[in-house]
Scaffold this active site. Structure first.
Site, short mmCIF file in Angstrom:
data_model
loop_
_atom_site.label_atom_id
_atom_site.label_comp_id
_atom_site.label_asym_id
_atom_site.label_seq_id
_atom_site.Cartn_x
_atom_site.Cartn_y
_atom_site.Cartn_z
N LYS A 9 0.86 -1.08 0.11
CA LYS A 9 0.07 0.00 -0.01
C LYS A 9 0.87 1.25 0.05
O LYS A 9 0.43 2.32 -0.55
CB LYS A 9 -0.94 -0.01 1.12
CG LYS A 9 -2.20 -0.92 1.23
CD LYS A 9 -3.01 -0.80 2.34
CE LYS A 9 -4.03 -1.85 2.11
NZ LYS A 9 -5.18 -1.51 3.24
N ASP A 24 -10.14 2.83 1.64
CA ASP A 24 -10.29 2.46 2.99
C ASP A 24 -10.93 3.62 3.59
O ASP A 24 -11.83 3.51 4.39
CB ASP A 24 -8.92 2.02 3.41
CG ASP A 24 -8.53 0.80 3.35
OD1 ASP A 24 -9.46 -0.22 2.89
OD2 ASP A 24 -7.27 0.33 3.18
N ALA A 60 -2.55 2.63 15.55
CA ALA A 60 -2.14 3.54 14.68
C ALA A 60 -1.31 2.79 13.35
O ALA A 60 -0.34 3.47 12.94
CB ALA A 60 -1.06 4.60 15.31
N GLY A 61 -1.68 1.67 13.02
CA GLY A 61 -1.21 1.08 11.94
C GLY A 61 -1.69 1.64 10.50
O GLY A 61 -2.21 2.69 10.56
N GLY A 62 -1.55 0.80 9.49
CA GLY A 62 -2.06 1.17 8.37
C GLY A 62 -3.64 1.74 8.35
O GLY A 62 -3.78 2.84 7.63
N ARG A 110 -0.57 0.99 21.30
CA ARG A 110 0.50 0.24 22.14
C ARG A 110 1.83 0.83 21.98
O ARG A 110 2.72 0.96 23.15
CB ARG A 110 0.39 -1.26 21.53
CG ARG A 110 1.57 -2.33 22.39
CD ARG A 110 1.24 -3.72 21.95
NE ARG A 110 1.52 -3.65 20.55
CZ ARG A 110 1.45 -4.89 19.72
NH1 ARG A 110 1.23 -6.13 20.50
NH2 ARG A 110 2.03 -4.95 18.59
N GLY A 129 -16.72 -3.90 10.86
CA GLY A 129 -15.78 -3.95 9.74
C GLY A 129 -16.00 -4.34 8.45
O GLY A 129 -15.70 -4.02 7.55
P1 NAP Z 1 -0.98 -2.83 10.80
O1 NAP Z 1 -0.61 -1.86 9.93
O2 NAP Z 1 -0.32 -4.25 11.20
O3 NAP Z 1 -1.44 -2.32 12.13
C1 NAP Z 1 -1.73 -2.91 13.52
C2 NAP Z 1 -2.10 -2.21 14.66
O4 NAP Z 1 -2.75 -2.95 15.69
C3 NAP Z 1 -1.05 -1.46 15.31
O5 NAP Z 1 -1.52 -0.10 15.68
C4 NAP Z 1 -0.34 -2.32 16.34
O6 NAP Z 1 -0.02 -1.84 17.41
C5 NAP Z 1 -1.90 -2.94 17.02
N1 NAP Z 1 -1.76 -4.21 17.72
C6 NAP Z 1 -1.60 -5.57 17.02
N2 NAP Z 1 -1.75 -6.23 17.95
C7 NAP Z 1 -1.79 -5.59 19.11
C8 NAP Z 1 -1.98 -6.23 20.50
N3 NAP Z 1 -1.98 -7.69 20.78
N4 NAP Z 1 -2.43 -5.22 21.16
C9 NAP Z 1 -2.68 -3.65 20.99
N5 NAP Z 1 -2.24 -3.40 19.67
C10 NAP Z 1 -2.09 -4.27 18.74
O7 NAP Z 1 -2.56 -3.64 10.47
P2 NAP Z 1 -3.65 -3.04 9.79
O8 NAP Z 1 -3.21 -3.19 8.14
O9 NAP Z 1 -3.76 -1.43 10.16
O10 NAP Z 1 -4.81 -3.81 10.05
C11 NAP Z 1 -5.38 -3.91 11.18
C12 NAP Z 1 -6.75 -4.54 11.38
O11 NAP Z 1 -7.76 -3.81 10.50
C13 NAP Z 1 -6.54 -5.95 10.79
O12 NAP Z 1 -7.74 -6.92 11.43
C14 NAP Z 1 -7.39 -5.68 9.26
O13 NAP Z 1 -7.82 -7.13 9.09
C15 NAP Z 1 -8.29 -4.69 9.80
N6 NAP Z 1 -8.59 -3.90 8.38
C16 NAP Z 1 -10.02 -4.13 8.06
C17 NAP Z 1 -10.36 -3.24 6.87
C18 NAP Z 1 -11.85 -3.26 6.75
O14 NAP Z 1 -12.17 -2.73 5.35
N7 NAP Z 1 -12.74 -3.44 7.36
C19 NAP Z 1 -9.40 -2.54 6.27
C20 NAP Z 1 -8.00 -2.64 6.66
C21 NAP Z 1 -7.79 -3.28 7.76
P3 NAP Z 1 1.69 -1.61 17.39
O15 NAP Z 1 2.07 -0.06 16.46
O16 NAP Z 1 2.03 -1.34 18.93
O17 NAP Z 1 2.33 -2.91 16.72
#
Ligand code: NAP
Length: 288
Positions: free
Chosen positions: A73, A109, A134-136, A157, A252
């Site tokens: 992305k 998104d 605060a991820g993607g 976190r 979601g």
């Molecule tokens: P990502 O970039 O890897 O970010 C993950 C985030 O979750 C970070 O803020 C991370 O914190 C936090 N995290 C992970 N494990 C944790 C834990 N055990 N305790 C506390 N915080 C935790 O992932 P992403 O792409 O943003 O995706 C995140 C979620 O959104 C996934 O479940 C994905 O399927 C979903 N999503 C849904 C849609 C939709 O259309 N509904 C679209 C995109 C994503 P740290 O920074 O501390 O590591």
């Protein structure tokens, strides 16, 4: 009806690594078939090292559109001819449109998240919003909300990532109200108390860890709207707890459908059959 694939079929797809689990082919092919459009959507497994070649391939093969998912992305941005302003502010593209060789990047998104709020009759203007993570995905959610004048607290976190996201928000919207903090019990309790909307953008609660929730049930009150962007399962522990607390809930799945619907409309110029896309996703997730 199903359109047979011919020499005129237009090709869309998703690039990612891994990509085999993607639900986008099911959703988009259901939509193409429902509208009898001569399009097909496939998944391409593209390693990070092959991203530039894949985008050249998109041009060379005349693919109409691509979704980009993890880990592409961000890396895809410099490979495109143009990037939509919101996608540039977010710093990530999840949808590419090919107009006769000119590639434009979008972030659906963000648009999908906002459309899911609209569908659920939540207007973010001047509302207090707590974003957990605060991820993607959080970047898209947070920038989208900042653009609508919400007052934001980002809890993560890793506090530095929350601070970096808030810096990005302020660069994009100088007068925005946003703070980034560590996701401690104390910060969570204080932030959630005044919140209108709580958004979980972390992967906490995602299959197979379905018993987990990013927010303790005791903090959720009836005045809250709780949006969990996790879509597998559709009914997460957080949403179940929120429902039991009398809060409004948004799944979601709604965001997933709408980000797909916005991409569909960019590629086809047709109004997306949102209900059909939602049903196809629910079936694929085993949740009818
Ligand atoms: P990502 O970039 O890897 O970010 C993950 C985030 O979750 C970070 O803020 C991370 O914190 C936090 N995290 C992970 N494990 C944790 C834990 N055990 N305790 C506390 N915080 C935790 O992932 P992403 O792409 O943003 O995706 C995140 C979620 O959104 C996934 O479940 C994905 O399927 C979903 N999503 C849904 C849609 C939709 O259309 N509904 C679209 C995109 C994503 P740290 O920074 O501390 O590591």
């Amino acid at each position: 009806m199903t359109h047979s694939i011919s020499g005129q079929t237009r090709v869309c797809g998703v690039i990612g690594d891994p990509v085999e689990h993607s639900l986008s082919p099911v959703m988009h092919n259901a939509a193409f078939q429902a509208l009898d459009l001569d399009y097909v959507y496939v998944a391409f497994h593209v390693h990070r090292a092959n991203l530039a070649a894949a985008i050249s391939g998109m041009r060379a093969l005349g693919l109409r559109g691509l979704n980009a998912t993890i880990p592409h992305k961000v890396g895809v941005l410099p490979l495109l001819d143009a990037v939509d302003p919101l996608a540039r502010q977010i710093g990530a593209v999840n949808t590419i449109v090919n107009d006769e060789g000119r590639l434009t990047g979008h972030n659906t998104d963000a648009a999908g998240f906002l459309q899911a709020l609209v569908q659920n009759k939540f207007s973010p203007e001047n509302k207090n919003v707590v974003i957990i993570g605060a991820g993607g995905a959080a970047r898209a959610v947070t920038l989208a909300l900042a653009g609508r004048g919400a007052h934001l607290i980002v809890l993560n976190r890793t506090p530095q990532t929350a601070a970096d996201l808030v810096t990005r928000v302020k660069q994009a919207f100088a007068d925005s109200q946003a703070i980034g903090l560590e996701m401690s019990d104390e910060n969570l309790r204080a932030a959630v108390g005044d919140a209108d909307l709580i958004v979980n953008t972390t992967s906490v609660g995602m299959r197979p860890e379905v018993g987990l929730s990013a927010v303790p049930a005791r903090l959720i009150e009836p005045h809250h709207t709780v949006f969990d962007i996790v879509y597998s399962p559709v009914q997460t522990r957080l949403l179940r707890d929120a429902g039991l607390s009398g809060a409004r809930t948004i799944s979601g799945l709604d965001m997933l459908v709408w980000q797909g619907a916005v991409a569909f409309e960019l590629w086809t110029g047709q109004k997306a059959p949102v209900e059909i896309m939602s049903r196809a996703l629910r079936e694929a997730l085993g949740e009818k």
